[in-house]
Design a protein around this motif. Structure first.
Motif, short mmCIF file in Angstrom:
data_model
loop_
_atom_site.label_atom_id
_atom_site.label_comp_id
_atom_site.label_asym_id
_atom_site.label_seq_id
_atom_site.Cartn_x
_atom_site.Cartn_y
_atom_site.Cartn_z
N GLN A 1 0.82 -1.20 0.00
CA GLN A 1 0.00 0.00 0.00
C GLN A 1 0.86 1.25 0.00
OE1 GLN A 1 -2.65 -0.36 3.34
NE2 GLN A 1 -3.68 -2.18 2.53
N LYS A 2 1.90 1.24 0.81
CA LYS A 2 2.78 2.40 0.86
C LYS A 2 3.62 2.52 -0.40
CE LYS A 2 3.04 2.58 5.89
NZ LYS A 2 2.21 3.81 5.93
N GLU A 3 4.08 1.39 -0.95
CA GLU A 3 4.83 1.42 -2.20
C GLU A 3 3.98 1.98 -3.34
OE1 GLU A 3 7.67 -2.48 -1.23
OE2 GLU A 3 6.01 -2.60 -2.67
N GLU A 4 2.70 1.60 -3.37
CA GLU A 4 1.80 2.10 -4.40
C GLU A 4 1.60 3.59 -4.25
OE1 GLU A 4 -1.80 3.63 -6.05
OE2 GLU A 4 -1.52 3.25 -3.90
N ARG A 5 1.40 4.05 -3.02
CA ARG A 5 1.17 5.48 -2.81
C ARG A 5 2.40 6.29 -3.18
NH1 ARG A 5 1.75 9.60 0.88
NH2 ARG A 5 0.01 11.10 0.86
N VAL A 6 3.59 5.79 -2.82
CA VAL A 6 4.83 6.50 -3.17
C VAL A 6 4.97 6.60 -4.69
CG1 VAL A 6 7.34 6.31 -3.15
CG2 VAL A 6 6.05 5.97 -1.04
N ALA A 7 4.70 5.50 -5.39
CA ALA A 7 4.82 5.51 -6.85
C ALA A 7 3.81 6.47 -7.48
CB ALA A 7 4.63 4.10 -7.40
N ARG A 8 2.56 6.43 -7.00
CA ARG A 8 1.51 7.28 -7.58
C ARG A 8 1.79 8.76 -7.30
NH1 ARG A 8 -2.79 8.13 -4.64
NH2 ARG A 8 -2.61 6.06 -3.67
N GLU A 9 2.19 9.08 -6.08
CA GLU A 9 2.48 10.47 -5.75
C GLU A 9 3.73 10.96 -6.47
OE1 GLU A 9 0.68 12.59 -4.08
OE2 GLU A 9 -0.89 11.11 -3.72
N THR A 10 4.69 10.07 -6.73
CA THR A 10 5.88 10.46 -7.49
C THR A 10 5.51 10.82 -8.92
OG1 THR A 10 7.29 9.05 -6.12
CG2 THR A 10 8.16 9.72 -8.25
N GLU B 1 7.14 16.47 -1.57
CA GLU B 1 8.38 15.75 -1.26
C GLU B 1 8.44 15.39 0.22
OE1 GLU B 1 11.39 17.56 -4.69
OE2 GLU B 1 11.48 18.31 -2.64
N LEU B 2 8.03 16.30 1.09
CA LEU B 2 8.04 16.00 2.52
C LEU B 2 7.07 14.87 2.85
CD1 LEU B 2 8.12 19.60 4.04
CD2 LEU B 2 10.00 17.97 3.89
N ASP B 3 5.89 14.89 2.23
CA ASP B 3 4.92 13.82 2.47
C ASP B 3 5.46 12.47 1.98
OD1 ASP B 3 3.17 15.62 3.56
OD2 ASP B 3 2.00 15.91 1.72
N LEU B 4 6.13 12.48 0.84
CA LEU B 4 6.70 11.24 0.32
C LEU B 4 7.82 10.72 1.22
CD1 LEU B 4 6.84 11.89 -3.55
CD2 LEU B 4 5.47 10.18 -2.35
N ASP B 5 8.63 11.63 1.75
CA ASP B 5 9.70 11.20 2.66
C ASP B 5 9.14 10.54 3.91
OD1 ASP B 5 11.55 12.08 0.89
OD2 ASP B 5 12.44 13.62 2.17
N LYS B 6 8.02 11.04 4.41
CA LYS B 6 7.41 10.41 5.58
C LYS B 6 6.96 8.99 5.26
CE LYS B 6 5.76 14.81 7.44
NZ LYS B 6 4.58 15.66 7.75
N GLU B 7 6.37 8.79 4.08
CA GLU B 7 5.96 7.45 3.66
C GLU B 7 7.18 6.54 3.50
OE1 GLU B 7 3.02 6.03 3.17
OE2 GLU B 7 1.80 7.79 3.66
N LEU B 8 8.25 7.08 2.94
CA LEU B 8 9.45 6.27 2.72
C LEU B 8 10.10 5.88 4.05
CD1 LEU B 8 10.90 8.23 -0.33
CD2 LEU B 8 10.15 5.85 -0.35
N ILE B 9 10.08 6.76 5.04
CA ILE B 9 10.62 6.43 6.36
C ILE B 9 9.84 5.27 6.96
CG2 ILE B 9 10.88 7.27 8.72
CD1 ILE B 9 13.06 8.24 6.87
N GLN B 10 8.52 5.29 6.78
CA GLN B 10 7.71 4.18 7.29
C GLN B 10 8.02 2.88 6.55
OE1 GLN B 10 3.51 5.16 7.53
NE2 GLN B 10 3.97 7.29 8.03
N LEU B 11 8.29 2.97 5.24
CA LEU B 11 8.69 1.78 4.49
C LEU B 11 10.04 1.25 5.00
CD1 LEU B 11 7.72 2.53 0.77
CD2 LEU B 11 6.97 0.59 2.16
N ILE B 12 10.96 2.17 5.29
CA ILE B 12 12.26 1.76 5.83
C ILE B 12 12.08 1.07 7.18
CG2 ILE B 12 14.45 2.64 6.73
CD1 ILE B 12 14.30 4.82 4.56
N GLN B 13 11.20 1.60 8.00
CA GLN B 13 10.95 1.00 9.31
C GLN B 13 10.36 -0.40 9.17
OE1 GLN B 13 8.38 3.37 11.76
NE2 GLN B 13 8.83 2.20 13.62
N LEU B 14 9.40 -0.58 8.25
CA LEU B 14 8.82 -1.91 8.04
C LEU B 14 9.86 -2.89 7.51
CD1 LEU B 14 5.38 -0.91 6.47
CD2 LEU B 14 5.74 -2.02 8.68
N ALA B 15 10.71 -2.40 6.61
CA ALA B 15 11.75 -3.28 6.05
C ALA B 15 12.74 -3.71 7.12
CB ALA B 15 12.46 -2.57 4.90
N CYS B 16 13.14 -2.78 7.99
CA CYS B 16 14.07 -3.12 9.06
C CYS B 16 13.43 -4.10 10.05
CB CYS B 16 14.53 -1.86 9.78
SG CYS B 16 15.58 -0.76 8.80
#
Length: 373
Positions: A218-227, A251-266
């Motif tokens: 869900q987050k990957e899709e949102r990042v791709a669509r917003e990009t 860009e700030l909103d996308l960075d917040k989503e990416l941080i959450q993706l990094i957290q899930l991956a870790c």
């Protein structure tokens, strides 16, 4: 067909323009006052549908009839309304056995304040061509402002919407605004809206990614669509402008989503995914947040990679590098939409006479603010 240009209180452009398709296969242009303009365009095949935007007309046409295998053989042409140059032409991505249901032009939902700020940039106000087919796919032509750079991308497959699981319904599109599809709900086997016409409803668009029932997808899709939408905004920047408030905020909103993706991956020990997401971060302050996530999970090796990534970014001027890249491929493709609104100064003069605020110019050499995550 009249252009979908938004009129202003102090409007020096007149009433836009009109486009007419005839049974002889001609496309004729008229000014808002009825004067004939430009060449008489002989279309390739039969006109199926068309829609006019502020600066271009989007025409769908067909060579002959459908083939025996069910292919509709639909083509499209995007032609500028001021220079009459062809911006894009090619085949529509309507698959075998499918039919075209709707064409339109997206509307990014620009606020009044933003509209005043960008009033001098006519090309920003023009939005992207979109189509909807019988496979219930909504597709948009990206990078349409530049010749031969556009491609059709699937922004939404309505068959995959969560509400379809419990409801027997389909959709009649009436408009697209940013990440929202405006549509009339058709119940059961209905194919067309009834009378009286029901109200249109807002549907959140989702690209057809795999495993959309998981938080990661869900987050990957949102990042791709917003990009994609972010690139749409960047395409509209003038050559001497680095960024603007809308882009910085996105860009700030996308960075917040990416941080959450990094957290899930870790959390699930998917370190390569964490690094892949970190490479998409826009600001060095966001990389600092990624480093803190790696520290929390005691991933020293990943932390070192984040530190190296930060040092590389610190030695880069991201905004200027992005601008130079845009200039390179814009020069190679050739821009056909105007860089400036020729009537902007006249509109400002009218506003001053009426006591209305003038439209400020774009931000020059602006540096994006530090993110607060």
């Amino acid at each position: 067909m009249r252009s979908l240009r938004k009129l202003q209180d102090a409007d020096a452009e007149g009433n836009g323009y009109a486009v007419v398709a005839t049974n002889k296969g001609y496309i004729r242009f008229f000014s808002g006052g009825g004067a004939q303009r430009g060449p008489v365009w002989a279309i390739d095949g039969d006109v199926v549908s068309m829609v006019a935007g502020r600066d271009y007309v989007f025409v769908v046409h067909r060579e002959g009839s459908a083939s025996l295998d069910g292919n509709q053989n639909l083509k499209y042409t995007l032609r500028a309304s001021d220079t009459y140059r062809v911006m894009h032409t090619g085949r529509l991505p309507v698959n075998r056995g499918s039919v075209l249901k709707w064409i339109g032009i997206s509307d990014e939902g620009v606020s009044p304040a933003t509209f005043l700020r960008i009033a001098k940039c006519a090309h920003f106000l023009e939005q992207a061509p979109v189509i909807y087919d019988s496979m219930e796919r909504l597709m948009m032509l990206e990078h349409f402002r530049f010749t031969a750079q556009g491609s059709w991308i699937v922004m939404c497959d309505t068959k995959q919407l969560a509400r379809r699981v419990v409801k027997d319904e389909s959709y009649w599109p009436v408009g697209v605004s940013k990440s929202t599809l405006m549509a009339i709900i058709l119940k059961g086997r209905e194919e067309y809206p009834g009378f009286p016409r029901p109200l249109a409803q807002e549907l959140d668009m989702r690209m057809p990614y795999f495993d959309l029932d998981t938080p990661e997808s869900q987050k990957e899709e949102r990042v791709a669509r917003e990009t994609i939408l972010l690139d749409h905004l960047r395409d509209a920047l003038e050559d001497d402008v680095l960024t603007d408030d809308d882009i910085s905020r996105t860009e700030l909103d996308l960075d917040k989503e990416l941080i959450q993706l990094i957290q899930l991956a870790c959390k699930h020990d998917r370190l390569q995914r964490a690094l892949d997401s970190a490479k998409l971060l826009h600001h060095t302050a966001s990389i600092d947040m990624a480093i803190k996530v790696a520290d929390f999970y005691h991933l020293n090796g990943l932390r070192e990679k984040f530190v190296v990534l930060k040092s590389i970014r610190a030695n880069m001027d991201r905004l200027r590098d992005e601008r130079e890249s845009r200039r390179d491929w814009k020069t190679a493709s050739g821009r056909v939409l105007p860089l400036h609104d020729p009537y902007a100064s006249a509109e400002d003069a009218l506003r001053q006479l009426r006591g209305a605020p003038t439209a400020p110019t774009g931000y020059r050499e602006r540096v994006a603010p530090t993110p607060s995550l």
